[in-house]
Design a protein around this motif. Structure first.
Motif, mmCIF file in Angstrom:
data_model
loop_
_atom_site.group_PDB
_atom_site.id
_atom_site.type_symbol
_atom_site.label_atom_id
_atom_site.label_comp_id
_atom_site.label_asym_id
_atom_site.label_seq_id
_atom_site.Cartn_x
_atom_site.Cartn_y
_atom_site.Cartn_z
ATOM 1 N N ALA A 139 42.460 -26.784 14.956
ATOM 2 C CA ALA A 139 41.405 -26.347 14.029
ATOM 3 C C ALA A 139 41.938 -26.317 12.612
ATOM 4 N N GLY A 140 42.056 -27.500 12.017
ATOM 5 C CA GLY A 140 42.514 -27.557 10.634
ATOM 6 C C GLY A 140 43.352 -28.788 10.370
ATOM 7 N N PRO A 141 44.074 -28.786 9.252
ATOM 8 C CA PRO A 141 44.811 -29.982 8.835
ATOM 9 C C PRO A 141 45.910 -30.383 9.819
ATOM 10 N N VAL A 142 46.109 -31.688 9.920
ATOM 11 C CA VAL A 142 47.249 -32.263 10.638
ATOM 12 C C VAL A 142 48.049 -33.042 9.602
ATOM 13 N N THR A 143 49.354 -32.820 9.548
ATOM 14 C CA THR A 143 50.191 -33.423 8.503
ATOM 15 C C THR A 143 51.400 -34.097 9.125
ATOM 16 N N PHE A 144 51.689 -35.303 8.636
ATOM 17 C CA PHE A 144 52.870 -36.042 9.084
ATOM 18 C C PHE A 144 53.937 -35.974 8.001
ATOM 19 N N HIS A 145 55.175 -35.674 8.416
ATOM 20 C CA HIS A 145 56.328 -35.661 7.507
ATOM 21 C C HIS A 145 57.363 -36.658 8.039
ATOM 22 N N GLY A 146 57.910 -37.478 7.159
ATOM 23 C CA GLY A 146 58.924 -38.423 7.603
ATOM 24 C C GLY A 146 59.573 -39.146 6.431
ATOM 25 N N THR A 147 60.572 -39.944 6.755
ATOM 26 C CA THR A 147 61.252 -40.775 5.765
ATOM 27 C C THR A 147 61.140 -42.220 6.219
ATOM 28 N N VAL A 148 60.565 -43.083 5.362
ATOM 29 C CA VAL A 148 60.283 -44.470 5.741
ATOM 30 C C VAL A 148 60.897 -45.431 4.728
#
Length: 444
Positions: free
Chosen positions: A328-337
């Motif tokens: 129920a709310g934001p989904v965030t992806f964190h990574g280094t590409v």
């Protein structure tokens, strides 16, 4: 307004472009406009890049080409030939058939900044009026920018008490997940859902109450809650004071190495050792858009399992749920590409992996990056309103194209519209270790 049956207070309602016209009208500060109820729309509707830094949307281009130019009378059998090189030639053929060159065609293809969207000022800078904003979890085209509109309004003390948000398990055309399967009408290669009168009336239940209160000034009408929402795969309609609900918590899942180069896991503890995984973006072998028509995500309800099995896609699977998980709310992806090209597109799909192996849409995000050197990314994967049921698993899918919904990169500095030659590029993602990729969820 001057009719004997009118009290001079005007309200507006409507979906998509008709919803957008409400924001345009509001920007003029007309004194008669007292309330708006836009559905499945946002203040930036129709922009090539709805959000700066994202890939260019492709599907809407045919709207400005034929629907708005000749009322959808262009004599193409099913669709434009998206495989043409250069792509612009497919649309030049349409210009020849129509006998008219839509001004919007050259405006969208030009590098010249477009005309000012709101000549009299942005609607959120206008005098605030009551707003009932209705959005669907399965409308990734409109919902992301609309949620930015919502947060901008609620951050402003003058707007905040006048804003009402409705969120539900619908797509852009207001087909509800609960109503599948529905009767359809066959139009070429596309099945258009036929809504019942009861379903259509249900669109307006909350809006009629909203207008009774704000246009009729009927004090007997109970105020609408600031936020009303229904999660997908839940029958409960809930009310809260803000979005996301104040009782949510954050849950982090780390991307972990799996059995092969394209399959991994979503785990609660990150791998101690840092590794790298890669995938190829080949402009001659693009990841296809899952739906025939972008606005019918629920009506078509595609199965992404074939896409997750591609060798140019990374798939990270979580463990099956032992109890319901309410997102129920934001989904965030964190990574280094990193990419071997001048730029890269990163698409992230959060999917529901069902016990029978099918993979269904929960939410999605996308970003265009300059990442010739290792680049840290914090990317929205959209807003989730979804119950992951027992026996089901979360699946994160990463790739670099979604065509033709999005105009892809060529691997060179040429724009796709005009390019005749392409070059494959390799994208690399770091997993494990202190900088390893992770997915941040908002859960009840």
């Amino acid at each position: 307004m001057n009719q004997p049956w009118s009290n001079g207070r005007v309200g507006m309602t409507g979906l998509s472009y008709v919803g957008y016209t409400q924001w345009a009208a509001l920007s003029t500060n007309h004194p008669a406009l007292r309330a708006i109820a836009p559905r499945s729309t946002n203040t930036n509707l129709g922009a090539a890049q709805l959000t700066p830094g994202e890939p260019e949307w492709g599907f809407y281009f045919k709207y400005v080409m034929d629907f708005y130019a000749v009322n959808d009378l262009l004599a193409h059998e099913e669709d434009y030939d998206w495989s043409r090189r250069p792509l612009v030639n497919a649309f030049e053929d349409a210009v020849e058939q129509m006998g008219v060159r839509p001004p919007a065609m050259d405006m969208h293809l030009s590098v010249t900044p477009p005309l000012r969207r709101f000549p009299e000022g942005h609607p959120l800078d206008a005098k605030p009026v009551p707003v009932l904003l209705s959005l669907g979890w399965f409308d990734p085209y409109c919902r992301g920018e609309a949620m930015r509109d919502y947060h901008a309004m609620t951050a402003n003390p003058a707007w905040r008490p006048l804003v009402h948000l409705r969120l539900g398990p619908t797509d852009h055309d207001d087909t509800r997940l609960d109503d599948r399967p529905a009767a359809v009408e066959h139009q070429g290669s596309i099945d258009i859902p036929l809504l019942t009168p009861e379903q259509i009336r249900a669109w307006f239940d909350g809006e009629l109450r909203f207008f009774d209160r704000y246009l009729k000034a009927d004090a007997d009408v109970e105020p609408l809650p600031p936020v009303e929402y229904q999660l997908a795969h839940s029958s409960e309609v809930r009310h809260t004071g803000s979005w996301p609900p104040p009782e949510v918590t954050r849950r982090v899942l780390h991307l972990s190495a799996g059995p092969d180069d394209t399959n991994g896991n979503l785990v609660s503890r990150r791998d101690a050792a840092a590794t790298a995984v890669s995938w190829v973006h080949d402009p001659d072998k693009l990841v296809p858009t899952a739906t025939n028509l972008w606005s019918l995500l629920v009506a078509e309800w595609p199965d992404y399992r074939a896409t997750t099995d591609r060798d140019d896609v990374l798939a990270f699977r979580g463990e099956p749920q032992t109890e319901p998980l309410e997102l129920a709310g934001p989904v965030t992806f964190h990574g280094t590409v990193t990419t071997t090209g001048p730029e890269m597109d990163l698409f992230a799909f959060l999917l529901d992996l069902e016990p029978d192996g099918s993979a269904r849409f929960i939410c999605r995000g996308q970003q265009r990056l300059t990442a010739t050197d290792p680049t840290e990314v914090t990317m929205s994967v959209g807003e989730a309103g979804y119950v992951v049921r027992p026996g089901h698993s979360l699946l994160l899918m990463l790739c670099s194209s979604d065509y033709p919904d999005f105009i892809p990169l060529t691997g060179t500095r040429e724009r796709w519209w005009f390019a005749t030659s392409m070059r494959a590029t390799t994208q690399t993602l770091e997993i494990g270790g202190r900088a390893g990729a992770r997915l941040e969820l908002t859960v009840l």
